[in-house]
Design a protein around this motif. Sequence first.
Motif, PDB file in Angstrom:
ATOM      1  N   ASN A  33     -50.742  -5.712 -75.991  1.00  0.00           N
ATOM      2  CA  ASN A  33     -49.409  -5.653 -76.164  1.00  0.00           C
ATOM      3  C   ASN A  33     -49.207  -7.108 -77.004  1.00  0.00           C
ATOM      4  O   ASN A  33     -49.563  -8.102 -76.480  1.00  0.00           O
ATOM      5  CB  ASN A  33     -48.519  -5.364 -75.104  1.00  0.00           C
ATOM      6  N   LYS A  34     -48.704  -7.064 -78.031  1.00  0.00           N
ATOM      7  CA  LYS A  34     -48.508  -8.360 -78.803  1.00  0.00           C
ATOM      8  C   LYS A  34     -49.727  -9.206 -79.190  1.00  0.00           C
ATOM      9  O   LYS A  34     -49.743 -10.365 -79.316  1.00  0.00           O
ATOM     10  CB  LYS A  34     -47.531  -9.131 -78.298  1.00  0.00           C
ATOM     11  N   TYR A  55     -46.405 -16.835 -77.959  1.00  0.00           N
ATOM     12  CA  TYR A  55     -45.375 -16.294 -77.118  1.00  0.00           C
ATOM     13  C   TYR A  55     -45.034 -17.215 -75.966  1.00  0.00           C
ATOM     14  O   TYR A  55     -44.394 -17.124 -74.929  1.00  0.00           O
ATOM     15  CB  TYR A  55     -45.581 -14.924 -76.566  1.00  0.00           C
ATOM     16  N   GLU A  93     -45.655  -2.250 -66.435  1.00  0.00           N
ATOM     17  CA  GLU A  93     -44.054  -1.715 -66.527  1.00  0.00           C
ATOM     18  C   GLU A  93     -43.491  -2.009 -65.169  1.00  0.00           C
ATOM     19  O   GLU A  93     -42.514  -2.628 -65.249  1.00  0.00           O
ATOM     20  CB  GLU A  93     -44.026  -0.495 -67.166  1.00  0.00           C
ATOM     21  N   TYR A  97     -43.906  -6.806 -66.521  1.00  0.00           N
ATOM     22  CA  TYR A  97     -44.671  -7.442 -67.571  1.00  0.00           C
ATOM     23  C   TYR A  97     -44.695  -6.712 -68.750  1.00  0.00           C
ATOM     24  O   TYR A  97     -45.334  -7.050 -69.980  1.00  0.00           O
ATOM     25  CB  TYR A  97     -45.963  -7.971 -67.166  1.00  0.00           C
ATOM     26  N   ALA A  98     -43.933  -5.474 -68.963  1.00  0.00           N
ATOM     27  CA  ALA A  98     -44.257  -4.651 -69.919  1.00  0.00           C
ATOM     28  C   ALA A  98     -43.698  -5.498 -71.575  1.00  0.00           C
ATOM     29  O   ALA A  98     -44.408  -4.838 -72.573  1.00  0.00           O
ATOM     30  CB  ALA A  98     -43.502  -3.516 -69.999  1.00  0.00           C
ATOM     31  N   ASN A  99     -42.785  -6.260 -71.425  1.00  0.00           N
ATOM     32  CA  ASN A  99     -42.540  -6.721 -72.807  1.00  0.00           C
ATOM     33  C   ASN A  99     -43.118  -8.107 -73.002  1.00  0.00           C
ATOM     34  O   ASN A  99     -43.074  -9.108 -74.155  1.00  0.00           O
ATOM     35  CB  ASN A  99     -40.918  -7.142 -72.593  1.00  0.00           C
ATOM     36  N   HIS A 100     -44.320  -8.435 -71.945  1.00  0.00           N
ATOM     37  CA  HIS A 100     -45.136  -9.770 -72.271  1.00  0.00           C
ATOM     38  C   HIS A 100     -46.337  -9.481 -72.943  1.00  0.00           C
ATOM     39  O   HIS A 100     -46.597  -8.086 -73.075  1.00  0.00           O
ATOM     40  CB  HIS A 100     -45.305 -10.226 -70.806  1.00  0.00           C
ATOM     41  N   THR A 119     -52.022 -11.617 -68.680  1.00  0.00           N
ATOM     42  CA  THR A 119     -50.588 -11.688 -69.150  1.00  0.00           C
ATOM     43  C   THR A 119     -50.039 -12.984 -68.601  1.00  0.00           C
ATOM     44  O   THR A 119     -50.678 -13.809 -67.908  1.00  0.00           O
ATOM     45  CB  THR A 119     -49.664 -10.767 -68.794  1.00  0.00           C
ATOM     46  N   ASP A 123     -41.069 -16.562 -68.097  1.00  0.00           N
ATOM     47  CA  ASP A 123     -40.041 -15.928 -69.134  1.00  0.00           C
ATOM     48  C   ASP A 123     -39.961 -16.757 -70.326  1.00  0.00           C
ATOM     49  O   ASP A 123     -40.707 -17.991 -70.674  1.00  0.00           O
ATOM     50  CB  ASP A 123     -38.856 -15.985 -68.360  1.00  0.00           C
ATOM     51  N   GLU A 124     -39.052 -16.478 -71.366  1.00  0.00           N
ATOM     52  CA  GLU A 124     -38.818 -17.039 -72.457  1.00  0.00           C
ATOM     53  C   GLU A 124     -38.516 -18.530 -72.279  1.00  0.00           C
ATOM     54  O   GLU A 124     -38.470 -19.307 -73.354  1.00  0.00           O
ATOM     55  CB  GLU A 124     -37.875 -16.181 -73.466  1.00  0.00           C
TER      56      GLU A 124
END
Length: 410
Positions: A33-34, A55, A93, A97-100, A119, A123-124
């Motif tokens: 992912n990404k 990221y 998910e 951590y699904a969006n990482h 991963t 956070d951002e």
Amino acid sequence: MVAKINYGSSLYGALAYNGEKVNEGVAKILETNKVFSPDDGTHNISACMQDFMAYMPSHVLTKKPVIHISLNPHPDDTLTDEQFSAIAREYIEKMGYANHPFIVYKHEDIDRHHLHIVTLAIDERGKKINDRNNFYTSTRILKELEQKYGLIPAQMQKVKEVFRLKKVCYGDGENLKKQLASVIKPAAKFYHCPSFKEYRALLSTYNICVEEVKGEVNGKTYMGLLYFATDNKGNKVGKVFKSSLFGKSVGYEALQNRFKASKEKLKEKHLAPKTKAAVVGALKRSATREDFRGNLHRRGIDVIFRENVEGRIYGVTFIDHNNGCVVNGSRLGKELSANAVAEWFDRPHPELSDSVQQSEKSNLSQTPTSDEDSVLGGLLDLPLEDHGTDWEEEQFRRRMQRKKRKQRKL
């Protein structure tokens, strides 16, 4: 299914650990992912690192922004790559951590195929994600996945594993290089071999032969190693593999350094005296070589006899699987040298009756070995069955733990 969760500071270390296995053909990438993943099945560790760093916030507020998770199904569970992928995505998910950016690897270098997930744990804003309840959250998720996919539930209890690698079996259909790698690399890391002869004896128990070779390039002499598979009689079979195919860690120079370090470890940790005590005790209760071999085996020790054409013993090596000690008999003392052992078996031993030997077998079978007597004692704090451990994974975990201790001292 069991999860091992490790937090660390080295993103490159986590990617390199898994990436090297992919490039050696004993692991594969199932999900990303990404993060870019080549279609040819290789793993560009540096490029992957750059994708992750894109990221990574410029200001990180934790010393351990990387999370490395391994998911280990029961050895009797049979899962396809598609099922492994689905389980990994659902686990990621539900863990949040699904969006990482993440990458999922499937390790196939031991019989128990398992997953590794790398991963980011921040956070951002660069702040570490709250992991206070991660163990309980992970356990709950794994129970749900076990029910959904019909997996065998994990038994949450400590189980001591005996360090036993699988013998190479030429012609069984499995990739020969993969079989050799699954023995050579963990054996070089776990066992303490003070010399090339002892290292060679160790590998022979797993149907592997290693030989030193000399060469010359542009007027410079170099030393190298060649690895072969053998049959159960020690005859070479199959193709020859250069040590470079398995990585620098099992090459000539690296092993010479390991031999030197092993001599020091045997002294510092007093491993040889422990092995010697067990060997002497077994010898005193053995009238024949077969008795000796059996008594040692029950103590977790293998013995290798080297004989001349007349069948006379001229060399003996002991491999203690409890503490990783691999030593020739002469290192343990004159009473365990090849000549002394041969002379022992040349003499009659009427005092060693069958009843005494049977009593020894009975006592050993009823007396469990203490975890404190093993180098691996206390190392495994997770409920894995006795089906083989990924020892490189354990080495990685131990490095992470050492970093934790160093950081605590600072």
